[in-house]
Design an enzyme around this catalytic site. Sequence first.
Site, short mmCIF file in Angstrom:
data_model
loop_
_atom_site.label_atom_id
_atom_site.label_comp_id
_atom_site.label_asym_id
_atom_site.label_seq_id
_atom_site.Cartn_x
_atom_site.Cartn_y
_atom_site.Cartn_z
N HIS A 78 -0.04 0.02 -49.27
CA HIS A 78 0.06 -1.20 -50.29
C HIS A 78 1.23 -1.89 -50.33
CE1 HIS A 78 -2.55 0.88 -53.98
NE2 HIS A 78 -3.40 0.85 -52.82
N TYR A 207 0.10 -3.09 -62.94
CA TYR A 207 1.06 -2.83 -64.13
C TYR A 207 1.11 -3.87 -65.08
CZ TYR A 207 3.26 0.95 -61.25
OH TYR A 207 3.33 2.04 -60.37
N PRO A 299 5.91 8.71 -65.45
CA PRO A 299 5.20 8.30 -64.23
C PRO A 299 5.20 7.02 -63.99
CG PRO A 299 3.75 8.75 -66.37
CD PRO A 299 5.18 8.94 -66.45
N LYS A 303 7.64 8.23 -59.31
CA LYS A 303 8.61 8.70 -58.57
C LYS A 303 8.57 10.32 -58.38
CE LYS A 303 11.61 5.70 -57.17
NZ LYS A 303 10.44 5.04 -55.91
N TYR A 391 11.14 0.93 -55.90
CA TYR A 391 9.69 1.28 -55.81
C TYR A 391 9.40 2.04 -54.70
CZ TYR A 391 4.85 1.57 -57.53
OH TYR A 391 3.66 2.07 -57.87
C1 PHB Z 1 -1.79 7.22 -60.03
O1 PHB Z 1 -2.45 6.50 -59.06
O2 PHB Z 1 -2.19 7.99 -60.36
C2 PHB Z 1 -0.32 6.51 -60.45
C3 PHB Z 1 0.20 5.45 -59.73
C4 PHB Z 1 1.28 4.56 -60.01
C5 PHB Z 1 1.75 5.42 -61.15
C6 PHB Z 1 1.20 6.35 -61.67
C7 PHB Z 1 0.16 7.18 -61.27
O3 PHB Z 1 3.13 4.84 -61.45
#
Ligand code: PHB
Length: 397
Positions: A78, A207, A299, A303, A391
């Site tokens: 990504h 997001y 989450p 991290k 990130y």
């Molecule tokens: C996930 O793909 O489960 C995932 C990705 C990013 C996050 C949290 C969970 O910030």
Amino acid sequence: MAQPSVVRTGIGIVGAGPAGLMLSHLLALSGIDSIAVDTRTRTEIEHTHRAGILEPDSVRMLVDSGVSDRVLTEGHEHKGIDLRFDGISYRIDFQSLVGASTWLYPQTDVFIDLANARNRDEGDIRFGVTDTRVIDITSSTPGIRFTDEDGARREIRCDYLVGADGSRGICRHEVPEPQRQQYFREYPFAWFGILAHAPRSADELVYARSDRGFALISQRTDTVQRMYFQCDATEDVGQWSDDRIWNELQHRLAGEDGLRLAEGPIIEKAVLPFRSFVQEPMRYGRMLLAGDAAHTVPPTGAKGLNLALADVHVLAETLECAISKNDVDSLDQYTARALERVWKAQHFSYWMTTMLHRLDNAADFDDRRQLGELRSVVGSEAGSRYLAEAYTGWPVR
Ligand code: PHB
């Protein structure tokens, strides 16, 4: 009760999730033997869905230490994320901002790779044990007592003990109260996580902040997708039909670009707890804590697993040094080195969380301020670069 049979090893590890297994793998590369125990079976751990984003240093660690290069062939690079608010997506381009990428590669796959690597290298891992206790942690031969899968009482005696037993583990409670500090932040919401049989709705992560609360679009494979939406901490999964979930997610993602999520049958639904926690120090006597056993992050910043792997990287180096010099005090470097990253990650995860989630009692001022904050991030290179740098992760010191 019969006396347990005793085995001796260099490092006794409580917890055989990604942190415990990676530690035992790194130690083996340095010629240090270890035994890891876990109350869960291998199958149970393989089926516990967790986050799915790896920082470049975590990817390098898996590949360069010879665990597996499956992350490179089956994971997805990504090169950025989308931040979405007011129904418009803004790209945070990690490559142009910091020259780095993350990899979508689920924690369950990281675990499978590590468990296979320990098997291949004949590492000693005991899954499915019960009645685990740690003993004599301030002595020179701390130990772990447990009942193995066949019902036999066992004891491991070691030079050092590592608690990699997660946020509900036993090890961190062994540090007497006067010798430890605990730092908490509770949040008045949780995430509703789903796995669905559906085609991808986006190539990378989205997001999204909306008036109905946060949502995150992630992926697993071409045909299985992972998504989350902010919910009440006491939300009852039983109240959420597939239709109701898709309707909620569609509303939170809707915008003038006409974005529509591809829907399909939902194969898993769960409400995920949400909090920030740190216990300091990360060593007491001859016991060291690693990963979620010492700290939890919400989450939102992806991290958790990366922090656990970074802990273990530093811990393997510190243990090697302590063993080769026979110097217990050199273990103190571990707490200082690990906590520097832990608190940066705590801040980043808290910041991402508060910037994107909705508070029930938010005043108009808070809403407007939050949008101002998001515009500051996407509208300025300096703002975007901080997000990209945090990130994709900080280099190991
Ligand atoms: C996930 O793909 O489960 C995932 C990705 C990013 C996050 C949290 C969970 O910030």
